[in-house]
Scaffold this motif. Structure first.
Motif, PDB file in Angstrom:
ATOM      1  N   ARG A 102       0.817  -1.214   0.000  1.00 39.99           N
ATOM      2  CA  ARG A 102       0.000   0.000   0.000  1.00 39.99           C
ATOM      3  C   ARG A 102       0.846   1.257   0.000  1.00 39.99           C
ATOM      4  NH1 ARG A 102      -3.713  -1.890   4.953  1.00 39.99           N
ATOM      5  NH2 ARG A 102      -1.619  -2.502   5.616  1.00 39.99           N
ATOM      6  N   SER A 103       2.088   1.187   0.483  1.00 40.62           N
ATOM      7  CA  SER A 103       2.935   2.373   0.517  1.00 40.62           C
ATOM      8  C   SER A 103       4.184   2.220  -0.345  1.00 40.62           C
ATOM      9  CB  SER A 103       3.362   2.686   1.966  1.00 40.62           C
ATOM     10  OG  SER A 103       4.003   1.572   2.552  1.00 40.62           O
ATOM     11  N   ASN A 104       4.442   1.035  -0.849  1.00 41.87           N
ATOM     12  CA  ASN A 104       5.634   0.794  -1.654  1.00 41.87           C
ATOM     13  C   ASN A 104       5.283  -0.251  -2.698  1.00 41.87           C
ATOM     14  OD1 ASN A 104       8.389   0.949  -2.420  1.00 41.87           O
ATOM     15  ND2 ASN A 104       8.844  -0.885  -1.212  1.00 41.87           N
ATOM     16  N   SER A 105       4.839   0.202  -3.864  1.00 41.64           N
ATOM     17  CA  SER A 105       4.377  -0.724  -4.888  1.00 41.64           C
ATOM     18  C   SER A 105       5.388  -0.798  -6.042  1.00 41.64           C
ATOM     19  CB  SER A 105       3.014  -0.272  -5.422  1.00 41.64           C
ATOM     20  OG  SER A 105       2.508  -1.207  -6.335  1.00 41.64           O
ATOM     21  N   PRO A 106       5.900  -1.996  -6.327  1.00 40.10           N
ATOM     22  CA  PRO A 106       5.627  -3.255  -5.635  1.00 40.10           C
ATOM     23  C   PRO A 106       6.383  -3.317  -4.307  1.00 40.10           C
ATOM     24  CG  PRO A 106       7.266  -3.632  -7.323  1.00 40.10           C
ATOM     25  CD  PRO A 106       6.837  -2.199  -7.480  1.00 40.10           C
ATOM     26  N   ALA A 107       5.814  -4.053  -3.352  1.00 40.49           N
ATOM     27  CA  ALA A 107       6.481  -4.214  -2.065  1.00 40.49           C
ATOM     28  C   ALA A 107       7.783  -4.980  -2.256  1.00 40.49           C
ATOM     29  CB  ALA A 107       5.572  -4.972  -1.097  1.00 40.49           C
ATOM     30  N   GLN A 108       8.763  -4.673  -1.430  1.00 36.32           N
ATOM     31  CA  GLN A 108      10.027  -5.391  -1.491  1.00 36.32           C
ATOM     32  C   GLN A 108       9.862  -6.803  -0.933  1.00 36.32           C
ATOM     33  OE1 GLN A 108      12.938  -3.083   0.632  1.00 36.32           O
ATOM     34  NE2 GLN A 108      13.274  -1.664  -1.050  1.00 36.32           N
ATOM     35  N   THR A 109      10.659  -7.704  -1.436  1.00 37.55           N
ATOM     36  CA  THR A 109      10.749  -9.019  -0.813  1.00 37.55           C
ATOM     37  C   THR A 109      11.584  -8.890   0.457  1.00 37.55           C
ATOM     38  OG1 THR A 109      12.776  -9.637  -1.959  1.00 37.55           O
ATOM     39  CG2 THR A 109      10.682 -10.085  -3.096  1.00 37.55           C
ATOM     40  N   VAL A 110      11.531  -9.912   1.293  1.00 40.30           N
ATOM     41  CA  VAL A 110      12.330  -9.890   2.523  1.00 40.30           C
ATOM     42  C   VAL A 110      13.818  -9.832   2.185  1.00 40.30           C
ATOM     43  CG1 VAL A 110      12.966 -11.212   4.578  1.00 40.30           C
ATOM     44  CG2 VAL A 110      10.563 -11.073   3.869  1.00 40.30           C
ATOM     45  N   THR A 111      14.222 -10.546   1.144  1.00 44.87           N
ATOM     46  CA  THR A 111      15.637 -10.531   0.733  1.00 44.87           C
ATOM     47  C   THR A 111      16.043  -9.135   0.270  1.00 44.87           C
ATOM     48  OG1 THR A 111      15.525 -12.859   0.074  1.00 44.87           O
ATOM     49  CG2 THR A 111      17.330 -11.540  -0.838  1.00 44.87           C
ATOM     50  N   GLU A 112      15.179  -8.477  -0.509  1.00 46.79           N
ATOM     51  CA  GLU A 112      15.480  -7.117  -0.966  1.00 46.79           C
ATOM     52  C   GLU A 112      15.542  -6.144   0.199  1.00 46.79           C
ATOM     53  OE1 GLU A 112      13.351  -7.381  -5.392  1.00 46.79           O
ATOM     54  OE2 GLU A 112      12.231  -6.676  -3.640  1.00 46.79           O
ATOM     55  N   ALA A 113      14.613  -6.292   1.146  1.00 40.24           N
ATOM     56  CA  ALA A 113      14.614  -5.404   2.306  1.00 40.24           C
ATOM     57  C   ALA A 113      15.863  -5.600   3.144  1.00 40.24           C
ATOM     58  CB  ALA A 113      13.363  -5.643   3.151  1.00 40.24           C
ATOM     59  N   ALA A 114      16.270  -6.846   3.344  1.00 39.74           N
ATOM     60  CA  ALA A 114      17.484  -7.119   4.113  1.00 39.74           C
ATOM     61  C   ALA A 114      18.695  -6.464   3.454  1.00 39.74           C
ATOM     62  CB  ALA A 114      17.695  -8.625   4.247  1.00 39.74           C
ATOM     63  N   ALA A 115      18.771  -6.553   2.128  1.00 39.70           N
ATOM     64  CA  ALA A 115      19.893  -5.943   1.416  1.00 39.70           C
ATOM     65  C   ALA A 115      19.861  -4.432   1.536  1.00 39.70           C
ATOM     66  CB  ALA A 115      19.852  -6.369  -0.054  1.00 39.70           C
ATOM     67  N   GLU A 116      18.663  -3.839   1.432  1.00 43.12           N
ATOM     68  CA  GLU A 116      18.570  -2.375   1.523  1.00 43.12           C
ATOM     69  C   GLU A 116      18.973  -1.874   2.904  1.00 43.12           C
ATOM     70  OE1 GLU A 116      15.099   1.012   1.525  1.00 43.12           O
ATOM     71  OE2 GLU A 116      15.030  -0.526  -0.027  1.00 43.12           O
ATOM     72  N   PHE A 117      18.606  -2.612   3.940  1.00 37.33           N
ATOM     73  CA  PHE A 117      18.929  -2.198   5.295  1.00 37.33           C
ATOM     74  C   PHE A 117      20.297  -2.702   5.754  1.00 37.33           C
ATOM     75  CE2 PHE A 117      14.451  -1.454   5.101  1.00 37.33           C
ATOM     76  CZ  PHE A 117      14.191  -0.448   6.018  1.00 37.33           C
ATOM     77  N   ALA A 118      21.010  -3.398   4.859  1.00 37.97           N
ATOM     78  CA  ALA A 118      22.356  -3.905   5.141  1.00 37.97           C
ATOM     79  C   ALA A 118      22.361  -4.889   6.304  1.00 37.97           C
ATOM     80  CB  ALA A 118      23.328  -2.760   5.402  1.00 37.97           C
ATOM     81  N   TYR A 119      21.344  -5.755   6.350  1.00 36.45           N
ATOM     82  CA  TYR A 119      21.274  -6.813   7.343  1.00 36.45           C
ATOM     83  C   TYR A 119      21.292  -8.159   6.640  1.00 36.45           C
ATOM     84  CZ  TYR A 119      19.613  -3.254  10.655  1.00 36.45           C
ATOM     85  OH  TYR A 119      19.487  -2.148  11.440  1.00 36.45           O
ATOM     86  N   SER A 120      21.788  -9.153   7.356  1.00 39.11           N
ATOM     87  CA  SER A 120      21.604 -10.518   6.868  1.00 39.11           C
ATOM     88  C   SER A 120      20.154 -10.911   7.129  1.00 39.11           C
ATOM     89  CB  SER A 120      22.540 -11.473   7.603  1.00 39.11           C
ATOM     90  OG  SER A 120      22.139 -11.603   8.969  1.00 39.11           O
ATOM     91  N   PRO A 121      19.625 -11.892   6.401  1.00 36.90           N
ATOM     92  CA  PRO A 121      18.255 -12.346   6.686  1.00 36.90           C
ATOM     93  C   PRO A 121      18.054 -12.740   8.142  1.00 36.90           C
ATOM     94  CG  PRO A 121      18.991 -13.233   4.592  1.00 36.90           C
ATOM     95  CD  PRO A 121      20.189 -12.559   5.211  1.00 36.90           C
ATOM     96  N   ARG A 122      19.060 -13.330   8.759  1.00 41.53           N
ATOM     97  CA  ARG A 122      18.937 -13.724  10.165  1.00 41.53           C
ATOM     98  C   ARG A 122      18.841 -12.502  11.070  1.00 41.53           C
ATOM     99  NH1 ARG A 122      23.131 -17.769  13.400  1.00 41.53           N
ATOM    100  NH2 ARG A 122      22.008 -17.778  15.398  1.00 41.53           N
ATOM    101  N   GLN A 123      19.662 -11.488  10.804  1.00 36.41           N
ATOM    102  CA  GLN A 123      19.580 -10.259  11.596  1.00 36.41           C
ATOM    103  C   GLN A 123      18.214  -9.598  11.435  1.00 36.41           C
ATOM    104  OE1 GLN A 123      23.081  -8.386   9.794  1.00 36.41           O
ATOM    105  NE2 GLN A 123      23.997  -8.177  11.848  1.00 36.41           N
ATOM    106  N   LEU A 124      17.711  -9.587  10.212  1.00 39.48           N
ATOM    107  CA  LEU A 124      16.416  -8.949   9.969  1.00 39.48           C
ATOM    108  C   LEU A 124      15.298  -9.695  10.688  1.00 39.48           C
ATOM    109  CD1 LEU A 124      15.261  -6.534   8.414  1.00 39.48           C
ATOM    110  CD2 LEU A 124      14.665  -8.110   6.577  1.00 39.48           C
ATOM    111  N   ARG A 125      15.357 -11.010  10.727  1.00 35.00           N
ATOM    112  CA  ARG A 125      14.346 -11.784  11.454  1.00 35.00           C
ATOM    113  C   ARG A 125      14.376 -11.448  12.944  1.00 35.00           C
ATOM    114  NH1 ARG A 125      15.953 -15.958   7.927  1.00 35.00           N
ATOM    115  NH2 ARG A 125      17.372 -16.811   9.496  1.00 35.00           N
ATOM    116  N   ARG A 126      15.568 -11.345  13.506  1.00 35.36           N
ATOM    117  CA  ARG A 126      15.679 -11.038  14.933  1.00 35.36           C
ATOM    118  C   ARG A 126      15.152  -9.647  15.236  1.00 35.36           C
ATOM    119  NH1 ARG A 126      19.165  -8.116  17.646  1.00 35.36           N
ATOM    120  NH2 ARG A 126      20.653  -8.014  15.905  1.00 35.36           N
TER     121      ARG A 126
END
Length: 259
Positions: free
Chosen positions: A179-203
């Motif tokens: 609704r605010s970011n079309s298309p929405a990012q995938t979790v992998t894309e978001a992790a890369a943008e925020f410079a986190y590993s997927p595990r860090q992003l989950r935590r």
């Protein structure tokens, strides 16, 4: 009857659920604005919303990625983020609450959203005696809709004034929300943008929202589809617009979230 209005300064929406007393809603809106006009134009018109049924009846609360402060029987409660739908049994009296944007309330309370997820917790159990005035909801006439709304807004305003909000949770929620970011990012894309590993992003996501980024994205996409369906779109069109493979994919997500 359910009404809500946006309070931009608090990053929240004030909502009121009553059985049939629309006059109480208007009274609450005008009185809150008069008490503190800087906290949002609450008298500008309270829009109907789908989340809470009349206060006297059990209602189905569906997950939305948000946390609320709710007043029930003169007690302020924290409604943690729900991972799936649950039944809410309110009192016969009007129910008043503040629904905060994803990632906000846990910061205001300086606690982990994961510790509060999928349950309702007395506010005093989290903040102790730091805000003794919140325990007086039922005193001095504040048990009315107007009084409760004032108490909630004043208390939330105090917490907001003291807080140094980390913008990352809100930014992540926006990135994952179609609704605010079309298309929405995938979790992998978001992790890369925020410079986190997927595990860090989950935590971090569990700490910020109460569950991981994949589940948050699932909730936000389903909510976006429901908004479109409620606005008159077909399920097939809504599913396609928010990124589902097809309407069956939307139905599977819906069943897993609300049964």
């Amino acid at each position: 009857m359910y009404r809500e209005t946006r309070i931009p300064r608090l990053r929240a929406s004030l909502w009121v659920s009553v059985s049939d007393k629309a006059d109480s809603l208007a009274e609450a809106a005008s009185s809150v604005e008069a008490a503190d006009p800087d906290r949002g134009n609450t008298a500008a018109g309270l829009a109907s919303g789908p989340t809470v049924a009349p206060a006297a009846a059990p209602s189905l609360i569906v997950p939305d990625g948000c946390m609320d402060l709710i007043v029930i029987d003169s007690q302020i409660l924290i409604a943690g983020a729900d991972s799936t739908a649950r039944m809410f049994h309110g009192s016969a009296a009007p129910t008043v609450g503040l629904r905060f944007d994803s990632g906000v309330l846990a910061q205001l309370l300086t606690t982990s959203a994961g510790e509060l997820a999928d349950r309702v917790t007395p506010l005093d159990a989290v903040i102790g005696g730091r805000h003794s005035e919140v325990r007086a909801v039922g005193e001095g006439g504040a048990a009315s809709v107007t009084g409760v709304a004032r108490v909630l807004l004043d208390m939330a305003g105090g917490l907001t004034d003291r807080a140094m909000l980390d913008p990352r949770p809100m930014a992540l929620a926006r990135a994952l929300d179609v609704r605010s970011n079309s298309p929405a990012q995938t979790v992998t894309e978001a992790a890369a943008e925020f410079a986190y590993s997927p595990r860090q992003l989950r935590r971090l996501s569990a700490e910020w929202f109460g569950y991981g980024p994949k589940h948050l994205a699932k909730i936000l996409r389903w909510r976006a589809a429901r908004d479109l369906i409620d606005a008159g779109r077909s399920r097939t069109a809504a599913a396609a617009e928010v990124g589902y493979a097809d309407a069956a994919h939307l139905r599977r997500d819906e069943r897993s979230l609300i049964g």
